[in-house]
Design a protein around this motif. Structure first.
Motif, PDB file in Angstrom:
ATOM      1  N   ALA A 138       0.829  -1.202   0.000  1.00 47.12           N
ATOM      2  CA  ALA A 138       0.000   0.000   0.000  1.00 47.12           C
ATOM      3  C   ALA A 138       0.868   1.260   0.000  1.00 47.12           C
ATOM      4  CB  ALA A 138      -0.925  -0.007   1.213  1.00 47.12           C
ATOM      5  N   HIS A 139       1.985   1.218   0.722  1.00 49.77           N
ATOM      6  CA  HIS A 139       2.874   2.385   0.761  1.00 49.77           C
ATOM      7  C   HIS A 139       3.486   2.644  -0.608  1.00 49.77           C
ATOM      8  CE1 HIS A 139       5.648   5.309   2.519  1.00 49.77           C
ATOM      9  NE2 HIS A 139       6.581   4.750   1.773  1.00 49.77           N
ATOM     10  N   LEU A 140       3.940   1.571  -1.289  1.00 54.55           N
ATOM     11  CA  LEU A 140       4.530   1.740  -2.617  1.00 54.55           C
ATOM     12  C   LEU A 140       3.492   2.252  -3.606  1.00 54.55           C
ATOM     13  CD1 LEU A 140       6.737  -1.482  -2.919  1.00 54.55           C
ATOM     14  CD2 LEU A 140       7.483   0.841  -2.438  1.00 54.55           C
ATOM     15  N   THR A 141       2.275   1.722  -3.530  1.00 55.54           N
ATOM     16  CA  THR A 141       1.228   2.132  -4.468  1.00 55.54           C
ATOM     17  C   THR A 141       0.849   3.591  -4.265  1.00 55.54           C
ATOM     18  OG1 THR A 141       0.373  -0.139  -4.457  1.00 55.54           O
ATOM     19  CG2 THR A 141      -1.068   1.571  -5.322  1.00 55.54           C
ATOM     20  N   GLY A 142       0.826   4.047  -3.010  1.00 60.13           N
ATOM     21  CA  GLY A 142       0.442   5.430  -2.737  1.00 60.13           C
ATOM     22  C   GLY A 142       1.585   6.416  -2.827  1.00 60.13           C
ATOM     23  N   GLY A 143       2.831   5.935  -2.971  1.00 54.35           N
ATOM     24  CA  GLY A 143       3.972   6.839  -3.020  1.00 54.35           C
ATOM     25  C   GLY A 143       4.123   7.486  -4.385  1.00 54.35           C
ATOM     26  N   GLN A 182       5.972  -7.664  -8.078  1.00 53.77           N
ATOM     27  CA  GLN A 182       5.002  -6.746  -7.500  1.00 53.77           C
ATOM     28  C   GLN A 182       5.643  -5.437  -7.051  1.00 53.77           C
ATOM     29  OE1 GLN A 182       3.022  -8.879  -4.382  1.00 53.77           O
ATOM     30  NE2 GLN A 182       2.250 -10.476  -5.731  1.00 53.77           N
ATOM     31  N   ALA A 183       6.939  -5.279  -7.257  1.00 52.35           N
ATOM     32  CA  ALA A 183       7.650  -4.038  -6.928  1.00 52.35           C
ATOM     33  C   ALA A 183       8.879  -3.956  -7.819  1.00 52.35           C
ATOM     34  CB  ALA A 183       8.040  -3.994  -5.447  1.00 52.35           C
ATOM     35  N   LEU A 184       9.412  -2.752  -7.965  1.00 50.86           N
ATOM     36  CA  LEU A 184      10.589  -2.517  -8.791  1.00 50.86           C
ATOM     37  C   LEU A 184      11.707  -1.951  -7.925  1.00 50.86           C
ATOM     38  CD1 LEU A 184       9.000  -0.987 -12.010  1.00 50.86           C
ATOM     39  CD2 LEU A 184       9.814  -3.313 -11.671  1.00 50.86           C
ATOM     40  N   ARG A 185      12.938  -2.337  -8.276  1.00 50.34           N
ATOM     41  CA  ARG A 185      14.111  -1.868  -7.535  1.00 50.34           C
ATOM     42  C   ARG A 185      14.981  -1.060  -8.481  1.00 50.34           C
ATOM     43  NH1 ARG A 185      18.092  -6.352  -5.320  1.00 50.34           N
ATOM     44  NH2 ARG A 185      18.301  -6.632  -7.574  1.00 50.34           N
ATOM     45  N   SER A 186      15.436   0.106  -8.042  1.00 50.12           N
ATOM     46  CA  SER A 186      16.325   0.962  -8.820  1.00 50.12           C
ATOM     47  C   SER A 186      17.517   1.339  -7.951  1.00 50.12           C
ATOM     48  CB  SER A 186      15.573   2.209  -9.313  1.00 50.12           C
ATOM     49  OG  SER A 186      15.065   2.948  -8.208  1.00 50.12           O
ATOM     50  N   ARG A 187      18.604   1.743  -8.624  1.00 46.19           N
ATOM     51  CA  ARG A 187      19.836   2.077  -7.899  1.00 46.19           C
ATOM     52  C   ARG A 187      20.283   3.478  -8.306  1.00 46.19           C
ATOM     53  NH1 ARG A 187      23.524  -0.910  -5.288  1.00 46.19           N
ATOM     54  NH2 ARG A 187      22.573  -2.863  -5.999  1.00 46.19           N
ATOM     55  N   GLN A 188      20.595   4.291  -7.312  1.00 51.35           N
ATOM     56  CA  GLN A 188      21.154   5.614  -7.520  1.00 51.35           C
ATOM     57  C   GLN A 188      22.474   5.672  -6.768  1.00 51.35           C
ATOM     58  OE1 GLN A 188      18.311   8.598  -6.411  1.00 51.35           O
ATOM     59  NE2 GLN A 188      16.723   7.862  -7.802  1.00 51.35           N
ATOM     60  N   GLY A 189      23.568   5.528  -7.505  1.00 55.68           N
ATOM     61  CA  GLY A 189      24.868   5.416  -6.846  1.00 55.68           C
ATOM     62  C   GLY A 189      24.962   4.087  -6.111  1.00 55.68           C
ATOM     63  N   ARG A 190      25.189   4.134  -4.816  1.00 50.66           N
ATOM     64  CA  ARG A 190      25.257   2.919  -4.001  1.00 50.66           C
ATOM     65  C   ARG A 190      23.996   2.722  -3.167  1.00 50.66           C
ATOM     66  NH1 ARG A 190      30.991   2.408  -1.073  1.00 50.66           N
ATOM     67  NH2 ARG A 190      30.044   0.384  -0.675  1.00 50.66           N
ATOM     68  N   VAL A 192      19.804   1.905  -2.838  1.00 49.25           N
ATOM     69  CA  VAL A 192      18.762   1.116  -3.509  1.00 49.25           C
ATOM     70  C   VAL A 192      17.404   1.713  -3.148  1.00 49.25           C
ATOM     71  CG1 VAL A 192      17.723  -1.168  -3.756  1.00 49.25           C
ATOM     72  CG2 VAL A 192      20.189  -0.947  -3.435  1.00 49.25           C
ATOM     73  N   TYR A 193      16.547   1.892  -4.162  1.00 51.76           N
ATOM     74  CA  TYR A 193      15.224   2.457  -3.967  1.00 51.76           C
ATOM     75  C   TYR A 193      14.174   1.511  -4.543  1.00 51.76           C
ATOM     76  CZ  TYR A 193      17.681   6.773  -2.845  1.00 51.76           C
ATOM     77  OH  TYR A 193      18.501   7.699  -2.265  1.00 51.76           O
ATOM     78  N   TYR A 194      12.967   1.582  -3.988  1.00 49.34           N
ATOM     79  CA  TYR A 194      11.881   0.688  -4.399  1.00 49.34           C
ATOM     80  C   TYR A 194      10.650   1.530  -4.771  1.00 49.34           C
ATOM     81  CZ  TYR A 194      14.805  -2.728  -2.021  1.00 49.34           C
ATOM     82  OH  TYR A 194      15.844  -3.513  -1.618  1.00 49.34           O
ATOM     83  N   SER A 195       9.871   0.998  -5.723  1.00 49.37           N
ATOM     84  CA  SER A 195       8.665   1.696  -6.160  1.00 49.37           C
ATOM     85  C   SER A 195       7.691   0.665  -6.699  1.00 49.37           C
ATOM     86  CB  SER A 195       8.997   2.734  -7.244  1.00 49.37           C
ATOM     87  OG  SER A 195       9.570   2.097  -8.368  1.00 49.37           O
ATOM     88  N   ALA A 196       6.426   1.100  -6.870  1.00 49.99           N
ATOM     89  CA  ALA A 196       5.416   0.236  -7.460  1.00 49.99           C
ATOM     90  C   ALA A 196       5.683   0.102  -8.961  1.00 49.99           C
ATOM     91  CB  ALA A 196       4.009   0.806  -7.205  1.00 49.99           C
ATOM     92  N   GLU A 198       3.954   0.599 -11.600  1.00 52.57           N
ATOM     93  CA  GLU A 198       3.444   1.650 -12.474  1.00 52.57           C
ATOM     94  C   GLU A 198       4.031   3.008 -12.152  1.00 52.57           C
ATOM     95  OE1 GLU A 198       0.633   1.205  -8.963  1.00 52.57           O
ATOM     96  OE2 GLU A 198       1.735  -0.074 -10.386  1.00 52.57           O
ATOM     97  N   LYS A 199       4.957   3.108 -11.154  1.00 54.31           N
ATOM     98  CA  LYS A 199       5.507   4.395 -10.748  1.00 54.31           C
ATOM     99  C   LYS A 199       7.002   4.440 -10.980  1.00 54.31           C
ATOM    100  CE  LYS A 199       1.968   5.435  -7.326  1.00 54.31           C
ATOM    101  NZ  LYS A 199       1.445   6.562  -8.115  1.00 54.31           N
ATOM    102  N   VAL A 200       7.491   3.880 -12.074  1.00 59.22           N
ATOM    103  CA  VAL A 200       8.920   3.881 -12.381  1.00 59.22           C
ATOM    104  C   VAL A 200       9.327   5.261 -12.860  1.00 59.22           C
ATOM    105  CG1 VAL A 200      10.733   2.797 -13.719  1.00 59.22           C
ATOM    106  CG2 VAL A 200       8.742   1.487 -13.016  1.00 59.22           C
ATOM    107  N   THR A 201      10.403   5.811 -12.321  1.00 57.79           N
ATOM    108  CA  THR A 201      10.884   7.127 -12.730  1.00 57.79           C
ATOM    109  C   THR A 201      12.037   6.974 -13.694  1.00 57.79           C
ATOM    110  OG1 THR A 201      12.388   7.231 -10.848  1.00 57.79           O
ATOM    111  CG2 THR A 201      10.183   8.099 -10.518  1.00 57.79           C
TER     112      THR A 201
END
Length: 204
Positions: A138-143, A182-190, A192-196, A198-201
């Motif tokens: 729910a947090h990822l979906t609403g973020g 059900q979630a996506l993981r991205s990396r900025q430098g060292r 790690v960030y997570y998002s839903a 449909e909310k990929v940046t």
């Protein structure tokens, strides 16, 4: 004397060339070593995350395997209850008296129904509390943007002060969601960030 001076000049030129070559090679190896150390740090972090995902998935598989096994255990527990009721009926000398003993299970039937209703009530009350997976999803979906596991854990702890939410458990839950798609993981430098999904940046 002239030959000795020429020979020394040749040696000096050769030594200077070897020294320059040695310095360049040393700088190249130092650069490669720094890059390898950075790659090793990233691999170690990914290894820790993957180990956490494996532990989460194994725990869920064991819980799913244990839950069905508990259902048939309740059936054998009811069989001994009827046996003592039938045994005294066989000892009574009168011919048709055992029928009165047979009425006892009917009286016990409402108790079983009450117990079943109580179990449903307890299950209903337990089901009202959301699981950590549901809270994280729910947090990822609403973020509005990707967030780290520490940020998500802090937000959930503030929203649910009665629950003990650890960052490690949140990270393992997020990695399990990533493994399930059900979630996506991205990396900025060292980091790690997570998002839903449909909310990929663009940074992902």
């Amino acid at each position: 004397m002239a030959d000795n001076a020429t020979l020394k000049a040749q040696y000096l030129t050769q030594v200077e060339a070897d020294l320059e070559r040695n310095t360049k090679e040393k700088d190249r190896i130092a650069t490669d070593l720094a890059a390898l150390q950075e790659q090793l740090a990233v691999l170690e972090e990914d290894h820790a995350l993957l180990v956490g995902v494996r532990q989460t998935l194994v725990g869920q598989a064991e819980a799913a395997a244990v839950t069905p096994a508990e259902v048939p255990v309740a059936a054998p527990a009811e069989a001994p209850v009827e046996t003592p009721a039938e045994a005294p009926a066989a000892v009574v000398p009168r011919a048709r008296k055992p029928r009165t003993a047979a009425r006892k299970p009917k009286a016990a039937a409402p108790k079983k129904a009450k117990a079943a209703k109580a179990g449903v009530a307890e299950g209903g009350s337990a089901a009202t509390a959301p699981t950590l997976v549901e809270l994280v999803t729910a947090h990822l979906t609403g973020g509005a943007e990707p967030r780290s596991a520490a940020e998500i854990g802090t937000t959930l702890t503030q929203a649910h002060p009665d629950r003990k939410i650890q960052t490690t458990v949140v990270r393992n839950t997020l990695e399990a969601l990533v493994a399930k798609g059900q979630a996506l993981r991205s990396r900025q430098g060292r980091s790690v960030y997570y998002s839903a999904p449909e909310k990929v940046t663009a940074s992902a």
